[in-house]
Design a protein around this motif. Structure first.
Motif, PDB file in Angstrom:
ATOM      1  N   ARG A  86       0.872  -1.182   0.000  1.00  0.00           N
ATOM      2  CA  ARG A  86       0.000   0.000   0.000  1.00  0.00           C
ATOM      3  C   ARG A  86       0.903   1.223   0.000  1.00  0.00           C
ATOM      4  NH1 ARG A  86      -2.182  -4.085   2.664  1.00  0.00           N
ATOM      5  NH2 ARG A  86      -4.406  -4.558   2.377  1.00  0.00           N
ATOM      6  N   CYS A  87       0.796   2.022  -1.026  1.00  0.00           N
ATOM      7  CA  CYS A  87       1.733   3.116  -1.239  1.00  0.00           C
ATOM      8  C   CYS A  87       0.983   4.432  -1.380  1.00  0.00           C
ATOM      9  CB  CYS A  87       2.561   2.836  -2.491  1.00  0.00           C
ATOM     10  SG  CYS A  87       3.608   4.207  -3.033  1.00  0.00           S
ATOM     11  N   PHE A  88       1.413   5.431  -0.623  1.00  0.00           N
ATOM     12  CA  PHE A  88       0.906   6.786  -0.806  1.00  0.00           C
ATOM     13  C   PHE A  88       2.041   7.667  -1.298  1.00  0.00           C
ATOM     14  CE2 PHE A  88       0.596  11.154   0.785  1.00  0.00           C
ATOM     15  CZ  PHE A  88      -0.480  11.561   0.018  1.00  0.00           C
ATOM     16  N   GLY A 186      -1.666  13.134   4.634  1.00  0.00           N
ATOM     17  CA  GLY A 186      -0.641  12.567   3.779  1.00  0.00           C
ATOM     18  C   GLY A 186       0.385  13.577   3.306  1.00  0.00           C
ATOM     19  N   ILE A 193       3.320   0.706   3.043  1.00  0.00           N
ATOM     20  CA  ILE A 193       3.101  -0.360   4.021  1.00  0.00           C
ATOM     21  C   ILE A 193       3.162  -1.682   3.260  1.00  0.00           C
ATOM     22  CG2 ILE A 193       1.548  -1.385   5.719  1.00  0.00           C
ATOM     23  CD1 ILE A 193       0.243   1.392   6.019  1.00  0.00           C
ATOM     24  N   ASP A 201       3.228  -6.463   9.127  1.00  0.00           N
ATOM     25  CA  ASP A 201       3.328  -5.261   8.305  1.00  0.00           C
ATOM     26  C   ASP A 201       4.609  -4.504   8.628  1.00  0.00           C
ATOM     27  OD1 ASP A 201       0.876  -5.651   7.021  1.00  0.00           O
ATOM     28  OD2 ASP A 201      -0.225  -4.670   8.642  1.00  0.00           O
ATOM     29  N   GLY A 203       6.687  -0.748   7.478  1.00  0.00           N
ATOM     30  CA  GLY A 203       6.524   0.534   6.808  1.00  0.00           C
ATOM     31  C   GLY A 203       7.835   1.070   6.266  1.00  0.00           C
ATOM     32  N   LEU A 220       0.979   4.962  10.340  1.00  0.00           N
ATOM     33  CA  LEU A 220       0.854   4.936   8.887  1.00  0.00           C
ATOM     34  C   LEU A 220      -0.516   4.428   8.456  1.00  0.00           C
ATOM     35  CD1 LEU A 220       4.375   3.573   7.833  1.00  0.00           C
ATOM     36  CD2 LEU A 220       3.616   5.942   8.105  1.00  0.00           C
ATOM     37  N   TRP A 221      -1.018   3.422   9.173  1.00  0.00           N
ATOM     38  CA  TRP A 221      -2.355   2.918   8.862  1.00  0.00           C
ATOM     39  C   TRP A 221      -3.405   4.007   9.051  1.00  0.00           C
ATOM     40  CZ3 TRP A 221      -3.728  -0.772   5.910  1.00  0.00           C
ATOM     41  CH2 TRP A 221      -2.986  -1.961   5.818  1.00  0.00           C
ATOM     42  N   TRP A 224      -3.105   6.217   6.110  1.00  0.00           N
ATOM     43  CA  TRP A 224      -3.571   5.482   4.937  1.00  0.00           C
ATOM     44  C   TRP A 224      -5.091   5.461   4.863  1.00  0.00           C
ATOM     45  CZ3 TRP A 224      -2.100   3.711   0.381  1.00  0.00           C
ATOM     46  CH2 TRP A 224      -2.935   2.806  -0.279  1.00  0.00           C
ATOM     47  N   ASP A 225      -5.731   5.149   5.963  1.00  0.00           N
ATOM     48  CA  ASP A 225      -7.193   5.096   5.960  1.00  0.00           C
ATOM     49  C   ASP A 225      -7.792   6.435   5.547  1.00  0.00           C
ATOM     50  OD1 ASP A 225      -7.183   2.458   6.733  1.00  0.00           O
ATOM     51  OD2 ASP A 225      -7.502   2.868   8.863  1.00  0.00           O
ATOM     52  N   ARG A 228      -6.874   7.159   1.678  1.00  0.00           N
ATOM     53  CA  ARG A 228      -7.632   6.217   0.833  1.00  0.00           C
ATOM     54  C   ARG A 228      -9.106   6.603   0.783  1.00  0.00           C
ATOM     55  NH1 ARG A 228     -10.249   4.352  -1.958  1.00  0.00           N
ATOM     56  NH2 ARG A 228     -10.656   2.234  -2.665  1.00  0.00           N
TER      57      ARG A 228
END
Length: 248
Positions: A86-88, A186, A193, A201, A203, A220-221, A224-225, A228
């Motif tokens: 999972r990449c931002f 972000g 992740i 997991d 990071g 990070l989660w 991410w949430d 996303r």
């Protein structure tokens, strides 16, 4: 067929089944080390070399020939073995989705410009190592619209074409975070992740000098949430990438 591993197995009296039993992996996994030249996961590699009575670099010389910066190599190991990514990214197109021309343009602006050819080659090998596996990881990318708009048109047109092609792969999800989403957490910086085969997991965070791997992924989660949820759905993102009105 990986002859070095095959010869070492014969000379040591090992088979794929016996190696698998010693290491604690499925015999099919061990068989791929011979038939497909696959490199064992990081945590297994030294033990396999010890059982075969060889040096790691003697069995897998590609480990030595990798041209990524030394500080980045531990992450490429994790990346190649991950079952999920999972990449931002807020500033540039993620490295795994870059074309050769775009990668070269990005590297030309930074401290790696002196060895740009080597780093471009390494970056393209990273892409193949992730997406061209028999079982590629589920890879989800959230990309800020600002990153899609930054770059010369002659570089960005083929780059966005490539991004659109990748976004339609079954195991690749690309989501555009539109500018009208406003400020978001972000903006503190890009991150990835990775989900390891054992389910843990890990990071990765970039900065101006190098990168940092962390097992503390809870923050990070949380980011991410948020990013996303603010990003466009997959189908709308694909439409957005195809329309790209700023390049017409």
């Amino acid at each position: 067929m990986h002859k070095g591993v095959q010869v070492a197995m014969v000379e040591s009296g090992h088979t794929a089944e016996s190696l698998a039993a010693e290491i604690g992996v499925d015999p099919k996994t061990a068989a791929r080390w011979v038939s497909q030249g696959r490199i064992p996961q990081t945590r297994h590699r030294a033990k396999v070399a010890e059982l075969l009575g060889r040096d790691v670099l003697e069995l897998w010389p590609d480990v030595l020939r990798r041209k990524e910066p030394a500080w980045f190599r531990p992450w490429t190991e994790i990346e190649r073995e991950a079952t999920g990514l999972r990449c931002f990214e807020s500033v540039v197109i993620p490295g795994l989705l870059q074309t050769e021309a775009y990668a070269r343009a990005v590297l030309a602006c930074g401290p790696l410009v002196a060895d740009a050819d080597d780093h471009v080659e390494a970056r393209l090998r990273r892409c193949a190592g992730v997406f061209d596996r028999p079982r590629p990881p589920l890879s989800v990318f959230v990309i800020d619209e600002a990153a899609l708009r930054r770059g010369e048109p002659e570089v960005m047109r083929p780059q966005l074409d490539h991004l659109l092609t990748m976004a339609q792969r079954p195991m690749v999800m690309v989501h555009v975070l539109p500018l009208n989403a406003g400020l978001h957490p972000g903006q503190a910086g890009p991150f990835v992740i990775a989900t390891a085969p054992d389910g843990d997991d890990v990071g990765y965070l970039d900065d101006q000098a190098a990168g940092r791997i962390t097992s503390d992924v809870a923050p990070l989660w949380a980011v991410w949430d948020t990013v996303r949820s603010l990003a466009l759905p997959r189908d709308q993102s694909i439409d957005f990438l195809g329309e790209r009105p700023w390049l017409t």
